[in-house]
Design a protein around this motif. Structure first.
Motif, PDB file in Angstrom:
ATOM      1  N   VAL A   2       0.837  -1.194   0.000  1.00 26.47           N
ATOM      2  CA  VAL A   2       0.000   0.000   0.000  1.00 26.47           C
ATOM      3  C   VAL A   2       0.876   1.249   0.000  1.00 26.47           C
ATOM      4  N   GLN A   3       1.993   1.203   0.728  1.00 27.19           N
ATOM      5  CA  GLN A   3       2.893   2.346   0.771  1.00 27.19           C
ATOM      6  C   GLN A   3       3.523   2.597  -0.593  1.00 27.19           C
ATOM      7  N   ILE A   4       3.872   1.542  -1.287  1.00 28.19           N
ATOM      8  CA  ILE A   4       4.455   1.688  -2.620  1.00 28.19           C
ATOM      9  C   ILE A   4       3.439   2.306  -3.572  1.00 28.19           C
ATOM     10  N   ARG A   5       2.201   1.835  -3.492  1.00 29.08           N
ATOM     11  CA  ARG A   5       1.147   2.371  -4.352  1.00 29.08           C
ATOM     12  C   ARG A   5       0.915   3.852  -4.059  1.00 29.08           C
ATOM     13  N   ARG A   6       0.890   4.222  -2.791  1.00 27.98           N
ATOM     14  CA  ARG A   6       0.711   5.634  -2.417  1.00 27.98           C
ATOM     15  C   ARG A   6       1.865   6.480  -2.916  1.00 27.98           C
ATOM     16  N   TYR A   7       3.077   5.947  -2.771  1.00 28.02           N
ATOM     17  CA  TYR A   7       4.248   6.684  -3.215  1.00 28.02           C
ATOM     18  C   TYR A   7       4.225   6.890  -4.733  1.00 28.02           C
ATOM     19  N   LEU A   8       3.911   5.840  -5.481  1.00 29.60           N
ATOM     20  CA  LEU A   8       3.836   5.956  -6.936  1.00 29.60           C
ATOM     21  C   LEU A   8       2.714   6.893  -7.359  1.00 29.60           C
ATOM     22  N   SER A   9       1.591   6.834  -6.674  1.00 30.11           N
ATOM     23  CA  SER A   9       0.483   7.742  -6.956  1.00 30.11           C
ATOM     24  C   SER A   9       0.893   9.186  -6.691  1.00 30.11           C
ATOM     25  N   HIS A  10       1.604   9.403  -5.603  1.00 27.35           N
ATOM     26  CA  HIS A  10       2.098  10.749  -5.276  1.00 27.35           C
ATOM     27  C   HIS A  10       3.067  11.247  -6.345  1.00 27.35           C
ATOM     28  N   LEU A  11       3.975  10.383  -6.789  1.00 28.39           N
ATOM     29  CA  LEU A  11       4.924  10.770  -7.835  1.00 28.39           C
ATOM     30  C   LEU A  11       4.207  11.123  -9.133  1.00 28.39           C
ATOM     31  N   LEU A  12       3.230  10.329  -9.507  1.00 23.88           N
ATOM     32  CA  LEU A  12       2.484  10.571 -10.735  1.00 23.88           C
ATOM     33  C   LEU A  12       1.711  11.887 -10.669  1.00 23.88           C
ATOM     34  N   ARG A  13       1.037  12.124  -9.548  1.00 23.39           N
ATOM     35  CA  ARG A  13       0.317  13.396  -9.380  1.00 23.39           C
ATOM     36  C   ARG A  13       1.269  14.583  -9.397  1.00 23.39           C
ATOM     37  N   SER A  14       2.410  14.442  -8.758  1.00 19.74           N
ATOM     38  CA  SER A  14       3.402  15.523  -8.739  1.00 19.74           C
ATOM     39  C   SER A  14       3.920  15.802 -10.145  1.00 19.74           C
ATOM     40  N   PHE A  15       4.157  14.738 -10.903  1.00 23.22           N
ATOM     41  CA  PHE A  15       4.625  14.914 -12.275  1.00 23.22           C
ATOM     42  C   PHE A  15       3.584  15.644 -13.113  1.00 23.22           C
ATOM     43  N   PHE A  16       2.313  15.257 -13.018  1.00 24.74           N
ATOM     44  CA  PHE A  16       1.264  15.916 -13.799  1.00 24.74           C
ATOM     45  C   PHE A  16       1.086  17.370 -13.368  1.00 24.74           C
ATOM     46  N   ARG A  17       1.176  17.643 -12.075  1.00 26.21           N
ATOM     47  CA  ARG A  17       1.093  19.021 -11.604  1.00 26.21           C
ATOM     48  C   ARG A  17       2.233  19.855 -12.177  1.00 26.21           C
ATOM     49  N   TRP A  18       3.438  19.287 -12.129  1.00 31.88           N
ATOM     50  CA  TRP A  18       4.603  19.980 -12.675  1.00 31.88           C
ATOM     51  C   TRP A  18       4.447  20.201 -14.178  1.00 31.88           C
ATOM     52  N   LEU A  19       3.946  19.198 -14.880  1.00 26.80           N
ATOM     53  CA  LEU A  19       3.763  19.295 -16.322  1.00 26.80           C
ATOM     54  C   LEU A  19       2.747  20.372 -16.676  1.00 26.80           C
ATOM     55  N   LEU A  20       1.655  20.440 -15.929  1.00 27.71           N
ATOM     56  CA  LEU A  20       0.623  21.436 -16.202  1.00 27.71           C
ATOM     57  C   LEU A  20       1.086  22.855 -15.901  1.00 27.71           C
ATOM     58  N   GLN A  21       2.086  23.005 -15.052  1.00 21.82           N
ATOM     59  CA  GLN A  21       2.588  24.331 -14.700  1.00 21.82           C
ATOM     60  C   GLN A  21       3.604  24.859 -15.703  1.00 21.82           C
ATOM     61  N   GLN A  22       3.926  24.099 -16.727  1.00 22.24           N
ATOM     62  CA  GLN A  22       4.876  24.553 -17.738  1.00 22.24           C
ATOM     63  C   GLN A  22       4.303  25.748 -18.491  1.00 22.24           C
ATOM     64  N   GLU A  23       5.203  26.583 -18.973  1.00 26.60           N
ATOM     65  CA  GLU A  23       4.773  27.776 -19.694  1.00 26.60           C
ATOM     66  C   GLU A  23       4.178  27.402 -21.046  1.00 26.60           C
ATOM     67  N   GLY A  24       3.292  28.252 -21.502  1.00 26.11           N
ATOM     68  CA  GLY A  24       2.707  28.073 -22.824  1.00 26.11           C
ATOM     69  C   GLY A  24       1.197  28.103 -22.783  1.00 26.11           C
ATOM     70  N   SER A  25       0.648  28.390 -23.929  1.00 23.25           N
ATOM     71  CA  SER A  25      -0.805  28.449 -24.053  1.00 23.25           C
ATOM     72  C   SER A  25      -1.384  27.034 -24.051  1.00 23.25           C
ATOM     73  N   PRO A  26      -2.685  26.911 -23.823  1.00 25.51           N
ATOM     74  CA  PRO A  26      -3.301  25.574 -23.905  1.00 25.51           C
ATOM     75  C   PRO A  26      -3.090  24.917 -25.274  1.00 25.51           C
ATOM     76  N   GLY A  27      -3.130  25.697 -26.332  1.00 21.38           N
ATOM     77  CA  GLY A  27      -2.905  25.139 -27.665  1.00 21.38           C
ATOM     78  C   GLY A  27      -1.492  24.624 -27.845  1.00 21.38           C
ATOM     79  N   TYR A  28      -0.513  25.342 -27.305  1.00 20.96           N
ATOM     80  CA  TYR A  28       0.892  24.946 -27.370  1.00 20.96           C
ATOM     81  C   TYR A  28       1.118  23.615 -26.662  1.00 20.96           C
ATOM     82  N   LYS A  29       0.522  23.478 -25.484  1.00 23.85           N
ATOM     83  CA  LYS A  29       0.665  22.248 -24.713  1.00 23.85           C
ATOM     84  C   LYS A  29      -0.088  21.087 -25.381  1.00 23.85           C
TER      85      LYS A  29
END
Length: 149
Positions: A2-29
């Protein structure tokens, strides 16, 4: 476990949050992600990322989104994705492969069968990749557009 699953879920969410914060317009992304998914549908192991970055620079898409989109093909999805691509190519080309016993093949016949299989796979990859790339790009564009105030 369960801890591994939580950790991987946290990493995935963090990656998507970081990715969405990248510069550029919605069309560019969205263009970057669509291009990456298009490139990821091709059976060009190791070259998908390079192709994605090249096409993203040509079509003015986000490089990080393009790289992320190429991950549509990974060891868990190779078989179903390329089987689908092959089936789509077979339907579009519309002819059956006549298979003999392998022991009866001449080298010329082996090359001819290989070209038929490759042409079906590449055509199917282009069609499925274009469809999935455009569809995902539109969905991500609408999502990002709704999130930007």
């Amino acid at each position: 476990m369960v801890q591994i699953r939580r950790y991987l879920s946290h990493l995935l969410r963090s990656f998507f949050r970081w990715l969405l914060q990248q510069e550029g317009s919605p069309g560019y992304k969205a263009r970057g992600l669509g291009i990456g998914i298009f490139c990821g549908c091709f059976p060009l192991f190791g070259l998908q990322t390079i192709l994605g970055i090249t096409l993203a620079s040509f079509f003015r898409g986000n490089y990080l989104f393009a790289i992320s989109g190429t991950w549509i093909s990974n060891p868990a999805t190779y078989l179903p994705l390329y089987w689908l691509n092959y089936q789509v190519g077979s339907v579009l080309l519309g002819y059956e492969i006549q298979m003999s016993e392998v022991s009866q093949f001449a080298w010329r016949e082996i090359w001819s069968q290989g070209l038929i299989v490759c042409s079906r796979l590449l055509l199917g990859s282009a069609v499925v990749g274009a469809f999935l790339g455009v569809l995902t790009g539109l969905i991500v564009y609408c999502f990002l557009k709704s999130r930007s105030y």
